[in-house]
Design an enzyme around this catalytic site. Structure first.
Site, short mmCIF file in Angstrom:
data_model
loop_
_atom_site.label_atom_id
_atom_site.label_comp_id
_atom_site.label_asym_id
_atom_site.label_seq_id
_atom_site.Cartn_x
_atom_site.Cartn_y
_atom_site.Cartn_z
N CYS A 112 0.89 -1.16 0.00
CA CYS A 112 0.00 0.00 0.00
C CYS A 112 0.93 1.21 0.00
CB CYS A 112 -0.90 0.01 1.23
SG CYS A 112 -1.85 1.54 1.36
N CYS A 115 -0.74 4.28 2.30
CA CYS A 115 -0.87 4.22 3.76
C CYS A 115 -0.43 2.85 4.26
CB CYS A 115 -2.27 4.62 4.21
SG CYS A 115 -3.63 3.82 3.34
N SER A 116 -1.38 1.99 4.63
CA SER A 116 -0.98 0.72 5.24
C SER A 116 -2.00 -0.38 4.98
CB SER A 116 -0.81 0.91 6.74
OG SER A 116 -2.01 1.42 7.30
#
Lengths: 211, 219
Positions: A112, A115-116
């Site tokens: 990603c 972000c995460s």
């Protein structure tokens, strides 16, 4: 085991050493509690659920079943959420889990960059490296360099497919079944499936290798 | 926004450092931050896109030098202040000084925990037919919105191929700014590595993103 105290590590008996961040986090929880927004016991329960219910064991069961049950594998690659929904023990995967299959010709990796994003329900909370700048910046441009950081080398002619999770779709890699596991049970096979092999930064363990 | 969070293809961040036997949390406060973010989101104080936007808008030097859960904490605190759930004075005092604001879904208590362990649903009914079909060539728009977007910079202007259609989903660009869900078709679009990174790029590389229909032009 060392008894050295890491200066980032704090104990409840050691209030004088609370970090600024820890003090601020505690203050915020106090305010949210006093204002009637959250119940601290509910926060405890959330943490406990993450610590006990979710983790890569969920994904490993799915992979092991796909390795031993061709019909399940077909269904899993067709609609990951639906197929996993048929397994009672790991049913909370959400609507849009896409399972991507590694083959001798193609290796998949998940990242990603924004972000995460990560399939928590299948793999647990992501490791620090997955959420950190080196992986997020390089995975889409230099995946072989990233794999080298994991001591993973692929043949030069293998296609690398990187899936950047930029929406609420989540991706899980179905790694190749290790050789020498003919006749193994699902439970035995699940023990070989590592978290990183389901992200694409590693391979499953091979029979006889230390776990 | 062209923030520092949009890291795909940036150089200079160094090696990936896997941590053997990594603990789920490195410090106890990290778990409290995770739980507060999940709880306040579930109580209706914000949606997932808004929370991402608040983390992205941290000053670049703060974003880059903060640990993951610290970014979550700083984003959460600022978001709750700006939305009126608490005040800067309360944060400074470490205590509530006035009554709370009503939450859309009410107080987050024990009875709510089970419900948040189920992943949220983002699919929505379609307002119009899909503009693109599997196999279509599409160009990622060269757009630079100053607010939240999920179109990473490294694909903008490049041509890719539609590979999957995930149906209609909540559009983060609208939802993050609280302009409504504005559902849009969502596709997986795959790009050749060398189209993105030039002739020196890995010839075996393909990269896909999940792109909402407003991010794409027909080719």
């Amino acid at each position: 085991m060392s008894h050295d105290h890491d200066h980032h590590h704090h104990h409840d008996h050691d209030h004088s050493e609370l970090s600024e961040t820890e003090l601020r986090v505690r203050a915020l929880e106090t305010i949210l509690t006093e204002k009637g927004y959250v119940e601290p016991a509910a926060l405890d329960a959330i943490i406990q659920a993450y610590e006990t219910k979710i983790g890569p064991h969920n994904g490993a069961r799915v992979v092991a079943k796909a390795w031993t049950d061709p019909a399940f594998k077909t269904a899993l690659l067709e609609d990951g959420s639906k197929a996993i929904g048929t397994l009672g023990h790991v049913s909370r995967v959400g609507d849009h889990l896409v399972v991507v299959e590694n083959t001798p010709q193609r290796h998949n990796m998940i990242v990603c960059t924004l972000c995460s994003c990560y399939p928590w329900e299948m793999l647990g909370l992501p490791p620090v490296w997955y959420k950190a700048s080196p992986y997020r910046s390089r995975a889409v441009k230099d995946p072989r360099g990233v794999l080298a950081d994991f001591d993973v080398t692929l043949p030069k002619d293998v296609e690398i497919r990187v899936w950047d999770s930029t929406a609420e779709t989540r991706f899980l890699v179905l790694p190749m079944r290790p050789a020498g596991t003919e006749g193994w049970s699902e439970e035995q096979l699940a023990d070989l499936v590592t978290r990183d092999s389901m992200i694409g930064t590693g391979f499953p363990r091979t029979p006889g290798a230390p776990s | 926004m062209n923030g520092v969070h949009d890291m795909g293809g940036m150089d200079g961040f160094g090696k990936v450092e896997p941590e053997p036997n990594e603990p789920m949390f490195h410090e106890a406060w990290e778990s409290r931050v995770l739980a507060m973010v999940r709880a306040m989101g579930a109580a209706g104080a914000f949606n997932i896109d808004t929370s991402r936007f608040y983390r992205e808008t941290l000053p670049p030097h703060v974003y880059l030098s903060s640990s993951y859960y610290n970014k979550w904490f700083l984003g959460l605190e600022e978001m709750l202040i700006e939305k009126g759930y608490l005040t800067r004075e309360e944060v400074a005092a470490g205590h509530a000084m006035q009554p709370g604001k009503a939450l859309k879904h009410g107080k987050f208590d024990l009875a709510n925990v089970e419900r948040i362990m189920v992943r949220g649903k983002f699919a929505r009914p379609a307002a119009a037919p899909a503009k693109f079909s599997i196999g279509d060539r599409v160009r990622a728009k060269n757009i630079h919105p100053i607010a939240h977007t999920r179109l990473p910079r490294y694909v903008r202007g490049h041509v890719g191929v539609v590979e999957l259609n995930h149906g209609c989903h909540v559009f983060p660009d609208s939802a993050a700014m609280e302009l409504g869900e504005n559902p849009q078709w969502l596709y997986t679009v795959v790009f050749e590595g060398r189209d993105l990174w030039g002739a020196d790029g890995d010839p075996t590389l393909k990269v896909s993103i999940d792109a909402f229909e407003p991010y794409l032009d027909p080719v």
